[in-house]
Design an enzyme around this catalytic site. Structure first.
Site, PDB file in Angstrom:
ATOM      1  N   LYS A 110      39.116  -1.904  43.311  1.00 42.71           N
ATOM      2  CA  LYS A 110      39.093  -2.366  42.059  1.00 42.71           C
ATOM      3  C   LYS A 110      40.483  -3.667  41.576  1.00 42.71           C
ATOM      4  CE  LYS A 110      39.654   1.542  38.452  1.00 42.71           C
ATOM      5  NZ  LYS A 110      38.952   2.820  37.736  1.00 42.71           N
ATOM      6  N   HIS A 112      40.891  -3.365  38.293  1.00 41.81           N
ATOM      7  CA  HIS A 112      40.933  -2.915  36.924  1.00 41.81           C
ATOM      8  C   HIS A 112      42.299  -1.386  36.667  1.00 41.81           C
ATOM      9  CE1 HIS A 112      37.147  -1.057  36.948  1.00 41.81           C
ATOM     10  NE2 HIS A 112      36.904  -0.560  35.979  1.00 41.81           N
TER      11      HIS A 112
END
Length: 231
Positions: A110, A112
């Site tokens: 991921k 963000h």
């Protein structure tokens, strides 16, 4: 009458009713003709996930010498196994497992929010037990081990649903009848860790002695004799 523990016998019963364990004639990816086939991917109903997580929990709890902080489920099949087995372990022994955590990896990190590739408890400085359905070639489990190492965790063991106890397929030029280790045996030797299984081929044979047909039992024994690993 079978001699395997009650939780194993109950689990096999559930597997057969769910068609997750079948007896017959099955061509495996290796090309071998197997008299049985196991598919943990069919454990998607509430009663079945309860069955497999309970069996996993008993398999781990029976080994009182094992100490671990986190159950790690490799994406994707290991994810529900880790989360539900943590819950069952806490039911069996709340004093020992009441604070046990789970983690799993994202297939893609991921970029963000909090970022990272791990969901659940951080692995750094923790003792980790991997939980998964099977070890076939060992490739996926080695990837999980590398993830744990990269995150700073300490791998202390692996638990799987089924150990087929059979030697790895012959490579080009090798004699198929020559003795070899199983994929589980290779991983166990390479990393020096315990690898547990809810069921082994021996367990399936013992169960079949009490509840299966004579033909299924004969074919299971013949298959075991032909492909049994040296570990």
């Amino acid at each position: 009458m079978t001699t395997i523990p009650a939780y194993k016998s109950q689990f096999i019963d559930h597997c057969i009713k769910a068609n997750a364990l079948k007896f017959g004639t099955f061509t495996l990816k290796s090309g071998r003709i197997s008299p049985y086939f196991f598919n943990a991917g069919l454990f998607h109903r509430a009663d079945l996930i309860r069955s497999i997580s309970t069996a996993f929990a008993h398999t781990l709890a029976d080994r009182s010498d094992l100490e671990f902080d986190i159950l790690f489920g490799p994406a994707y099949k290991g994810v529900p196994l880790a989360t539900t087995t943590v819950d069952k372990l806490a039911e069996i022994n709340p004093e020992k497992y009441g604070s046990l955590s789970y983690s799993f990896n994202r297939k893609e990190a991921k970029t963000h929010g909090e970022g990272g590739s791990i969901v659940g408890a951080p692995l750094k400085g923790k003792k980790i037990f991997i939980i998964d359905d099977v070890i076939t070639a060992g490739t996926a489990i080695r990837e999980a081990i590398e993830i744990i190492k990269a995150e700073g965790g300490e791998l202390v063991g692996i638990v799987v649903a089924v150990d087929r106890m059979e030697k790895t397929p012959a490579k080009d030029g090798e004699d198929e009848s020559a003795p070899r280790q199983s994929a589980i045996g290779q991983v166990r030797e390479q990393y020096g860790i315990p690898i547990l299984a809810i069921l082994t081929l021996d367990d399936v044979v013992e169960f079949t002695k009490g509840k299966g047909t004579e033909d299924d039992l004969r074919r299971l024994k013949e298959y075991r004799e032909m492909y049994k690993a040296i570990d």
